[in-house]
Design a protein around this motif. Structure first.
Motif, PDB file in Angstrom:
ATOM      1  N   ALA A 235       0.728  -1.290  -0.076  1.00 49.60           N
ATOM      2  CA  ALA A 235      -0.076   0.115   0.003  1.00 49.60           C
ATOM      3  C   ALA A 235       0.844   1.378   0.054  1.00 49.60           C
ATOM      4  CB  ALA A 235      -0.913  -0.023   1.212  1.00 49.60           C
ATOM      5  N   ILE A 236       0.661   2.310  -0.793  1.00 45.10           N
ATOM      6  CA  ILE A 236       1.290   3.511  -0.861  1.00 45.10           C
ATOM      7  C   ILE A 236       0.549   4.681  -0.698  1.00 45.10           C
ATOM      8  CG2 ILE A 236       3.023   2.433  -2.766  1.00 45.10           C
ATOM      9  CD1 ILE A 236       1.489   4.035  -4.923  1.00 45.10           C
ATOM     10  N   ALA A 237      -0.879   4.483  -0.633  1.00 43.17           N
ATOM     11  CA  ALA A 237      -1.816   5.610  -0.359  1.00 43.17           C
ATOM     12  C   ALA A 237      -2.980   5.113   0.258  1.00 43.17           C
ATOM     13  CB  ALA A 237      -1.897   6.967  -1.415  1.00 43.17           C
ATOM     14  N   LEU A 238      -3.877   5.785   1.038  1.00 43.96           N
ATOM     15  CA  LEU A 238      -5.225   5.693   1.271  1.00 43.96           C
ATOM     16  C   LEU A 238      -5.999   6.606   0.468  1.00 43.96           C
ATOM     17  CD1 LEU A 238      -5.180   5.190   5.078  1.00 43.96           C
ATOM     18  CD2 LEU A 238      -5.145   3.498   3.326  1.00 43.96           C
ATOM     19  N   VAL A 239      -6.915   6.379   0.053  1.00 40.48           N
ATOM     20  CA  VAL A 239      -7.996   7.134  -0.977  1.00 40.48           C
ATOM     21  C   VAL A 239      -9.328   7.208  -0.434  1.00 40.48           C
ATOM     22  CG1 VAL A 239      -8.834   7.477  -3.334  1.00 40.48           C
ATOM     23  CG2 VAL A 239      -6.513   6.672  -2.985  1.00 40.48           C
ATOM     24  N   SER A 240      -9.962   8.030  -0.213  1.00 37.52           N
ATOM     25  CA  SER A 240     -11.323   8.302   0.350  1.00 37.52           C
ATOM     26  C   SER A 240     -12.230   9.278  -0.381  1.00 37.52           C
ATOM     27  CB  SER A 240     -11.394   8.751   1.869  1.00 37.52           C
ATOM     28  OG  SER A 240     -11.080  10.135   1.905  1.00 37.52           O
ATOM     29  N   VAL A 241     -13.451   8.789  -0.776  1.00 34.26           N
ATOM     30  CA  VAL A 241     -14.388   9.539  -1.618  1.00 34.26           C
ATOM     31  C   VAL A 241     -15.481   9.812  -1.039  1.00 34.26           C
ATOM     32  CG1 VAL A 241     -15.749   9.456  -3.779  1.00 34.26           C
ATOM     33  CG2 VAL A 241     -13.473   8.297  -3.653  1.00 34.26           C
ATOM     34  N   LEU A 242     -15.945  11.258  -0.807  1.00 35.69           N
ATOM     35  CA  LEU A 242     -17.195  11.618  -0.352  1.00 35.69           C
ATOM     36  C   LEU A 242     -18.013  12.361  -1.358  1.00 35.69           C
ATOM     37  CD1 LEU A 242     -18.708  12.536   2.394  1.00 35.69           C
ATOM     38  CD2 LEU A 242     -17.185  14.649   2.276  1.00 35.69           C
ATOM     39  N   ASP A 243     -19.199  12.070  -1.177  1.00 33.57           N
ATOM     40  CA  ASP A 243     -20.441  12.870  -2.157  1.00 33.57           C
ATOM     41  C   ASP A 243     -21.407  13.321  -1.200  1.00 33.57           C
ATOM     42  OD1 ASP A 243     -22.538  13.463  -3.959  1.00 33.57           O
ATOM     43  OD2 ASP A 243     -21.449  12.378  -5.476  1.00 33.57           O
ATOM     44  N   LYS A 244     -21.775  14.233  -1.021  1.00 33.54           N
ATOM     45  CA  LYS A 244     -22.580  15.172  -0.195  1.00 33.54           C
ATOM     46  C   LYS A 244     -24.229  14.897  -0.700  1.00 33.54           C
ATOM     47  CE  LYS A 244     -19.467  18.908   0.916  1.00 33.54           C
ATOM     48  NZ  LYS A 244     -19.572  20.656   0.804  1.00 33.54           N
ATOM     49  N   ASP A 245     -24.290  14.134  -1.718  1.00 33.56           N
ATOM     50  CA  ASP A 245     -25.942  14.136  -2.017  1.00 33.56           C
ATOM     51  C   ASP A 245     -26.256  12.828  -1.285  1.00 33.56           C
ATOM     52  OD1 ASP A 245     -25.912  16.172  -3.946  1.00 33.56           O
ATOM     53  OD2 ASP A 245     -24.888  15.108  -5.374  1.00 33.56           O
ATOM     54  N   GLY A 246     -27.630  12.651  -1.650  1.00 32.60           N
ATOM     55  CA  GLY A 246     -28.082  11.459  -0.971  1.00 32.60           C
ATOM     56  C   GLY A 246     -28.672  10.481  -1.998  1.00 32.60           C
ATOM     57  N   GLY A 247     -28.851   9.189  -1.469  1.00 36.28           N
ATOM     58  CA  GLY A 247     -29.112   8.164  -2.414  1.00 36.28           C
ATOM     59  C   GLY A 247     -28.318   7.559  -3.392  1.00 36.28           C
ATOM     60  N   LYS A 248     -28.810   7.363  -4.586  1.00 35.19           N
ATOM     61  CA  LYS A 248     -27.784   7.122  -5.797  1.00 35.19           C
ATOM     62  C   LYS A 248     -27.211   8.391  -6.137  1.00 35.19           C
ATOM     63  CE  LYS A 248     -30.114   3.493  -8.021  1.00 35.19           C
ATOM     64  NZ  LYS A 248     -30.935   2.779  -9.433  1.00 35.19           N
TER      65      LYS A 248
END
Length: 368
Positions: A235-248
């Motif tokens: 492992a060389i990096a951690l990746v996180s993804v955030l989307d403020k919308d709801g549902g799909k």
């Protein structure tokens, strides 16, 4: 009777037992042939009280039961005057009682709880819902003004307003699902009577999400560089993804868009590890730009891109190489000690200390 039809105005707040005069009858005869008594048609509200004094007879209406304009705004009575002749003669008059309104009814909403759905980003001035209240009273006692409760709902007052005449709740500020997915609005309707009376209701407003937020990618490096002999899965990096919308609209998938010896391993929802997925060779490729693309499932979908710069560090995996594998050197006899007879060159594909070359002779046996 002096008048065939006459009217009286009596407030609905009049107390039973109250007396009300009316225009009595007259008779041109005198003595016993003059007016003898009055009679009142059967009804639910009034009786008649006859007064005799000397040669005259008069009468008053006596309220027996409280009036209610909302149930019966007018009461029609028939009064009959009878003389004392033989045979007796009579005359009638119709009395119309107009019941005057008191502010004794509060407004009533058509529902105590209203529900509405609106999309986020709805334009200022748009109608959310129209409230409806009625008042059984009359005149200004029935005129209604709508308002929003001023205490305890500052956020609501920043976002909404109400038309005092129509009861329409209107958008006043920016509606953002990510800030407030729902609102609870308290409204009231007041009449213009004195003193005014009011009613209250609750309005639940659900905000429907729009896909108006692209995913946000955050990369946290674990290694400044990755060694070229790193094992697959490192492992060389951690990746996180955030989307403020709801549902799909907020459901996101991340992938690597270009060909590299790396891949994304899913740790748990929206969290990944960027790991080595193939052999590395610094001498062939010392640096990679890994393009990560995150896309949501909205319609239409929104995406964002992040480029991770990966540096491959050197390991000593290359031996020095001479420019020629076999050298034939010819030396003149009687050459001076220290004279240069041949210069040899070797290079190493590695870098830094791994690529620094030193020269020496190998011990070998020679024929004497």
């Amino acid at each position: 009777m002096t008048s065939n039809v006459q009217s009286l105005n009596i407030a609905e707040s009049a107390v039973p037992g109250g007396k009300f005069g009316f225009i009595g009858a007259s008779d041109l005869d005198v003595g016993k042939n003059d007016i003898s008594t009055y009679k009142l048609s059967p009804n639910d509200y009034f009786s008649i009280e006859v007064h005799k004094g000397g040669d005259s007879v008069s009468a008053e209406l006596v309220l027996q039961k409280a009036l209610d304009r909302e149930k019966q705004p007018t009461v029609k009575l028939t009064v009959t005057a009878v003389d004392g002749g033989n045979p007796p003669k009579s005359g009638t008059s119709q009395i119309v009682i107009n019941v005057l309104d008191n502010n004794d009814n509060a407004p009533v909403f058509s529902s105590s709880l209203y529900k509405a759905h609106i999309s986020e980003n709805l334009a200022v001035g748009s109608t959310v819902i129209i409230l409806n209240a009625t008042d059984a009273d009359d005149g200004i006692n029935a005129e209604i003004e709508y308002s929003l409760r001023s205490k305890g709902q500052d956020q609501v007052l920043n976002q909404f307003q109400i038309d005092s005449k129509t009861g329409a709740i209107l958008v006043k500020g920016k509606i953002d699902y990510e800030d407030n997915p729902a609102f609870e609005i308290h409204a009231q309707a007041s009449d213009k009577g004195y003193p005014p009376m009011s009613a209250h209701c609750k309005v639940l407003v659900e905000v429907l999400d729009l896909n108006d937020n692209a995913p946000e990618i955050t990369v946290t490096s674990l290694l400044n560089t990755v060694k070229e002999d790193a094992q697959v899965g490192t492992a060389i990096a951690l990746v996180s993804v955030l989307d403020k919308d709801g549902g799909k609209n907020g459901a996101v998938k991340a992938v690597i868009a270009n060909e590299t010896p790396f891949k994304l391993d899913t740790n748990y929802k929206n969290y990944y590890s960027l790991v080595v997925d193939g052999p590395l060779d610094r001498e062939t490729m010392a640096e990679y730009n890994v393009t990560i693309v995150a896309t949501d499932e909205g319609t239409p979908p929104l995406s964002s891109t992040s480029i991770v710069n990966v540096h491959v560090s050197d390991v000593n995996d290359n031996p020095p190489r001479f420019s020629e594998q076999l050298l034939n050197v010819y030396v003149k006899e009687n050459s001076l000690v220290g004279a240069v007879i041949k210069t040899v060159t070797a290079v190493d594909a590695d870098i830094d200390t791994n690529g620094q070359v030193s020269y020496s002779f190998l011990q070998s046996s020679t024929d004497s």
